[in-house]
Design a protein around this motif. Structure first.
Motif, PDB file in Angstrom:
ATOM      1  N   GLU A   1      47.891  52.002  47.278  1.00 11.34           N
ATOM      2  CA  GLU A   1      48.031  52.815  48.498  1.00 11.34           C
ATOM      3  C   GLU A   1      48.311  54.285  48.191  1.00 11.34           C
ATOM      4  N   SER A   2      48.862  54.567  47.017  1.00 10.58           N
ATOM      5  CA  SER A   2      49.211  55.952  46.689  1.00 10.58           C
ATOM      6  C   SER A   2      47.982  56.853  46.678  1.00 10.58           C
TER       7      SER A   2
ATOM      8  N   GLU B   1      39.150  53.635  46.967  1.00 15.00           N
ATOM      9  CA  GLU B   1      38.020  52.774  47.331  1.00 15.00           C
ATOM     10  C   GLU B   1      37.621  51.869  46.171  1.00 15.00           C
ATOM     11  N   ALA B   2      37.663  52.417  44.958  1.00 15.01           N
ATOM     12  CA  ALA B   2      37.254  51.634  43.787  1.00 15.01           C
ATOM     13  C   ALA B   2      38.156  50.418  43.572  1.00 15.01           C
TER      14      ALA B   2
ATOM     15  N   ALA C   1      38.428  50.529  56.738  1.00 15.60           N
ATOM     16  CA  ALA C   1      38.442  51.229  58.030  1.00 15.60           C
ATOM     17  C   ALA C   1      39.482  52.348  58.011  1.00 15.60           C
ATOM     18  N   LYS C   2      40.638  52.053  57.396  1.00 16.29           N
ATOM     19  CA  LYS C   2      41.685  53.065  57.279  1.00 16.29           C
ATOM     20  C   LYS C   2      41.191  54.247  56.426  1.00 16.29           C
ATOM     21  N   LEU C   3      40.492  53.930  55.336  1.00 11.56           N
ATOM     22  CA  LEU C   3      39.936  54.969  54.462  1.00 11.56           C
ATOM     23  C   LEU C   3      38.895  55.803  55.200  1.00 11.56           C
TER      24      LEU C   3
ATOM     25  N   LYS D   1      40.570  58.324  57.534  1.00  7.46           N
ATOM     26  CA  LYS D   1      41.157  59.470  56.840  1.00  7.46           C
ATOM     27  C   LYS D   1      40.069  60.386  56.262  1.00  7.46           C
ATOM     28  N   ARG D   2      38.945  59.812  55.853  1.00 11.99           N
ATOM     29  CA  ARG D   2      37.842  60.623  55.347  1.00 11.99           C
ATOM     30  C   ARG D   2      37.233  61.474  56.470  1.00 11.99           C
ATOM     31  N   LYS D   3      37.192  60.902  57.670  1.00 10.74           N
ATOM     32  CA  LYS D   3      36.669  61.664  58.808  1.00 10.74           C
ATOM     33  C   LYS D   3      37.528  62.888  59.082  1.00 10.74           C
ATOM     34  N   VAL D   4      38.851  62.696  59.043  1.00 11.60           N
ATOM     35  CA  VAL D   4      39.775  63.809  59.262  1.00 11.60           C
ATOM     36  C   VAL D   4      39.601  64.855  58.176  1.00 11.60           C
TER      37      VAL D   4
END
Length: 474
Positions: A87-88, A113-114, A125-127, A130-133
């Motif tokens: 998560e870090s 992601e890896a 979905a969480k990733l 955050k990528r969209k932001v």
């Protein structure tokens, strides 16, 4: 003695249990997203065990999500990442995105992601979110406006309008509570135009959402309250801090919305006179907007200066007022240097925005200069005595005879004005009158013309007489 050993044993035996319970509670709050509640507990636990990877992870995330010390948050998350806590990497990517370090942000997201399992859809979905932001922030930073920020001042939030030194032609900004009576404090502002004929302000509606309104001057008071936009400019949150340009068409305001970056964002809209509506608002570019609250944009066309407020980098209760030179046409910064763009977007350095060989000293002084209210002096008349002396009221006369003579001049001028107006009206009516009326009016016109001519000759003569009487007496 035996009882003392038993008491000590029980006391120390209970310490790990208490520690475990506190940490367990903090972890539960963390998992529920209650970061502000978990933060103080985790902070104490972290101080006791600063090398613990899980504590570094939890404490770092809480700092990040509550807008705390980002430098410390990064330090903690890096410790967690070195211990391969998955998560870090996700939160490091978020942190680097907020600092506009987009290359590092993407690298961290890729590492996160890896390490994901193929069927872990929730984490993906969480990733993605955050990528969209991060992607949106990247676009906004790349469109940072090339603006010269020449000054900044930190003031109390409660008195922030004191930093806006508008010229008289740019109108007036005042706190809502100063203009309107209210049972409780309303954190809003009121803008009144130069002529004092119209005001714009924000106040909460029945759903406690701040909306913009206007009022017009009616006789000695303001009335005819009107909501500026029926759908609140198409925005879902509070709208506040209006400022209208001298054209009466362009309006700046701050608004909260589901798409705003951080609290209030600055917007601009324009009034469409044909439809009596406002056009869809445009969000201003960085550096006007940031991940903090940005509001109260005002542009003084007479001074060639603008101001806006922001609580970025500010402690609670304080706000920074930035002074800038408005662009006639929006111009964005053209650079491939990510760190330079980030600095300009965040206003890391005011001087880095300045143009080479430009001296802003006079402009800064002008921006800080209070508007001087001109007191108009009313005169009863203007009577030139000589090259060095002009009288404006009867008490200026030193000689009573001269004063009496000029008093008659004033009466004659008043009479001349009345007769001239009457004559002008008769001449206008003469053109549309019947033949019988014209014969009668001709006589009246002739008499009035003679009276006017006589006064036009007599007044200068009386003025000369009064002037000589005054001069001889001095």
């Amino acid at each position: 003695m035996k009882s003392i050993f038993i008491w000590l044993f029980i006391t120390f035996a209970c310490v790990p249990v208490a520690f475990s319970q506190t940490l367990s509670e903090a972890k539960e709050l963390y998992l529920q997203g209650e970061y502000a509640k978990a933060l103080p507990i985790l902070e104490e636990e972290y101080k006791a065990k600063p090398e613990d990877a899980n504590l570094n992870q939890w404490y770092g995330v809480c700092l990040l999500e509550t807008g705390g010390d980002l430098k410390k948050a990064e330090e903690c998350l890096i410790v967690a990442s070195k211990k391969r806590i998955q998560e870090s990497f996700l939160y490091l990517g978020q942190l680097y995105g907020q600092e506009y370090k987009f290359t590092q942000s993407e690298e961290s997201f890729n590492k996160y992601e890896a390490g994901l399992k193929k069927k872990d859809e929730a984490s993906r979905a969480k990733l993605d979110e955050k990528r969209k932001v991060m992607s949106r922030l990247r676009r906004m930073v790349s469109n940072t406006e090339d603006i010269q920020i020449i000054d900044s001042i930190i003031v109390d939030k409660a008195k922030f309008l004191s930093a806006y030194k508008l010229s008289l032609s740019s109108g007036k900004l005042e706190p809502f509570d100063k203009i309107f009576a209210s049972a409780k404090h309303i954190d809003a502002t009121v803008y009144t135009n130069e002529k004092g004929t119209k005001m714009y302000y924000a106040k909460p509606d029945k759903d406690n959402v701040f909306c913009l309104y206007s009022k017009e001057k009616l006789f000695d008071d303001f009335g005819n309250e009107k909501k500026l936009s029926a759908n609140n400019f198409g925005l879902s949150g509070d709208i506040n801090y209006p400022y209208v340009m001298a054209d009466g068409v362009t309006i700046y305001f701050a608004a909260k919305d589901e798409d705003t970056l951080g609290g209030y964002d600055l917007f601009v809209s324009r009034y469409n006179m044909n439809t009596d509506t406002y056009l869809a608002p445009e969000r201003l570019n960085m550096p006007f907007n940031s991940l903090s609250n940005d509001y109260m944009m005002a542009v003084d066309e007479e001074k060639g200066i603008g101001w806006f407020a922001s609580d970025r980098y500010m402690p609670k209760g304080k706000v920074c007022i930035y002074t800038f030179v408005p662009n006639k046409v929006v111009k964005t910064i053209q650079s491939e240097d990510e760190s330079y763009l980030a600095g300009r977007a965040k206003i890391s350095s005011i001087k880095s925005t300045w143009q080479k060989n430009n001296n802003y000293k006079n402009l800064i002084a002008l921006a800080r200069q209070e508007a001087v209210v001109k007191v108009e002096v009313t005169h009863d008349f203007e009577f030139v005595i000589n090259d060095n002396k002009t009288y404006y009221k009867m008490s200026d006369f030193k000689n009573r005879t001269a004063q009496s003579t000029y008093s008659k001049v004033v009466e004659m001028k008043s009479e001349l004005k009345g007769l001239s107006e009457k004559l002008e009206k008769l001449r206008a009516d003469y053109n549309t009158a019947s033949q019988d009326e014209k014969r009668r009016m001709s006589s009246d016109i002739y008499s009035l013309e003679k009276e006017v001519e006589q006064l036009q000759v007599s007044i200068p003569q009386m003025e000369i007489q009064a002037r000589n009487q005054e001069i001889q007496a001095r």
